[in-house]
Design a protein around this motif. Sequence first.
Motif, PDB file in Angstrom:
ATOM      1  N   ILE A  90     -11.906  -3.578  -2.009  1.00 18.62           N
ATOM      2  CA  ILE A  90     -11.810  -3.509  -0.545  1.00 18.62           C
ATOM      3  C   ILE A  90     -12.626  -4.627   0.089  1.00 18.62           C
ATOM      4  O   ILE A  90     -13.848  -4.708  -0.090  1.00 18.62           O
ATOM      5  CB  ILE A  90     -12.296  -2.147  -0.023  1.00 18.62           C
ATOM      6  N   ARG A 102      -5.721   3.820  -5.867  1.00 20.95           N
ATOM      7  CA  ARG A 102      -4.669   4.441  -5.059  1.00 20.95           C
ATOM      8  C   ARG A 102      -3.551   4.959  -5.964  1.00 20.95           C
ATOM      9  O   ARG A 102      -3.141   4.287  -6.913  1.00 20.95           O
ATOM     10  CB  ARG A 102      -4.097   3.440  -4.054  1.00 20.95           C
ATOM     11  N   SER A 139      -3.261   1.928  -8.756  1.00 16.38           N
ATOM     12  CA  SER A 139      -3.654   0.541  -8.516  1.00 16.38           C
ATOM     13  C   SER A 139      -5.113   0.514  -8.091  1.00 16.38           C
ATOM     14  O   SER A 139      -5.616   1.468  -7.482  1.00 16.38           O
ATOM     15  CB  SER A 139      -2.779  -0.107  -7.442  1.00 16.38           C
ATOM     16  N   TRP A 194      -7.563  -9.069  -6.070  1.00 20.10           N
ATOM     17  CA  TRP A 194      -7.984  -8.006  -5.179  1.00 20.10           C
ATOM     18  C   TRP A 194      -7.282  -6.697  -5.512  1.00 20.10           C
ATOM     19  O   TRP A 194      -7.843  -5.620  -5.333  1.00 20.10           O
ATOM     20  CB  TRP A 194      -7.661  -8.370  -3.730  1.00 20.10           C
ATOM     21  N   VAL A 195      -6.045  -6.791  -5.964  1.00 15.44           N
ATOM     22  CA  VAL A 195      -5.253  -5.603  -6.300  1.00 15.44           C
ATOM     23  C   VAL A 195      -4.675  -5.783  -7.698  1.00 15.44           C
ATOM     24  O   VAL A 195      -4.093  -6.831  -7.995  1.00 15.44           O
ATOM     25  CB  VAL A 195      -4.107  -5.382  -5.282  1.00 15.44           C
ATOM     26  N   TRP A 204      -7.970  -1.443  -5.967  1.00 16.98           N
ATOM     27  CA  TRP A 204      -8.121  -2.333  -4.815  1.00 16.98           C
ATOM     28  C   TRP A 204      -9.600  -2.657  -4.608  1.00 16.98           C
ATOM     29  O   TRP A 204     -10.424  -1.740  -4.480  1.00 16.98           O
ATOM     30  CB  TRP A 204      -7.579  -1.668  -3.554  1.00 16.98           C
ATOM     31  N   GLY A 233       0.829  -1.197   0.000  1.00 18.54           N
ATOM     32  CA  GLY A 233       0.000   0.000   0.000  1.00 18.54           C
ATOM     33  C   GLY A 233       0.863   1.247   0.000  1.00 18.54           C
ATOM     34  O   GLY A 233       2.094   1.192   0.125  1.00 18.54           O
TER      35      GLY A 233
END
Length: 428
Positions: A296, A193, A292, A261-262, A294, A47
Amino acid sequence: MDTSRTKDFRVAIVGGGVCGLTCAIALAKKGVPVDVFESAGEFLEIGAGVGLGPNSVRILRGLGVFEDVLAKSTDPDLNMNAFRFISGYEGHEVLYDNPLPKEDCGIGILRFAFLNALVGHFDKSKAHFHKRCTNVTPSAQNPSRLVLAFADGTTYEADLVIGADGIRSSVRSIVTGRPSDANLSFSNTIAYRALVSWDQLKDKGLKTDLTKGMTCFAGKGRHIIVYPINGGKTINVVAFVTNMDGDIPVGNGKLPLGAQWVCDAPKDELLSKYEEFGSDIKTLLSCVRKSSKWSIHIVYPPLESYVNGRIALVGDSAHAMRTHLGAGAGQGLEDGYVLSHLLGHPSANANNLEQVLQVYDGVRRPRAQEIWERTARTGEIYEGRGPSGFSPEGFTKDLTYNWECVWHHDLDGDIQAAVKQLEEAGVF
């Protein structure tokens, strides 16, 4: 570690992220022998930036690590000194402005910088890498002890195990007796992000000053959180989009089979999500070079217990939550702080660990779940679904005092109440 008061039990922490390492530092300072087992080849955080509120700052100060964290942030002082909420739509009307007194200021910092600051406070000989925990079972020789099994075929014996292995925790399944993903749900929220240079934003003519604390650009079904890191040279950007496929209850929505997920996000995709937003947002997102995406996920349904025998969960493994209060990391730090004080108490010993963990659960689970639920409600406000409406009056009514229970909770009072409970039960 103060060897003059070393405990007669040994703790193994699974997971060497921010939460696990902070917990390890806190335990070691209390004279508790502790080893950390990390699946990666080094201490590693995934992250970009992380926000630490005043409750987290107090814990870090108490552990004697805050000055090093601040130094790694490259900021001379706490940089989260205001919370501003601005309409994402053209005109960028101020919805709620909340300058913070000194005691309520926090800090934004790159995750790897935060972790690097902590590493210097932990005995590196007690850190073990490439250790992915696959099981925890009672010892055949001494059933009161626990054996951790790792994917590389090695084992380790300890008196107590703490799962700090994040949202995809393997230890959680051992605590609950269910598959790890049984309490894992997609939150129906996507976060994009990115990191953006402040100088570039100024050169592009951005009008809103993003260097003074946290700014939320609010909108219907989406919002963008930005705050400064790296001494104000870099702006951390997290852009949220919720319920993209309709009003699906949390726990019912699923990602496509095999979806990550990412993953990297094409710039056109990011821009398309905020086409209705105003000029400052278009300027901000046009400066994103790489982002990126994500999906959540959260711990839901909530766990019935954070402990099972001599195994305990802390941080995201226990209560991964949405990010809208910026409180997730802080709740993990609170877990470790409380647990270290209880296990480090003069009366804690190898014979009463299960009772101590039961009291830890009784203190921490209601507190963390309260913040989990408040975080969900706060996201509704940011995205135009608050009880008082999408207006300056509505935001002011809904958000005033919203962070009081997060930042000003009496954690030491919780510890005192837990110790009293153990004393009254004859454990201490």
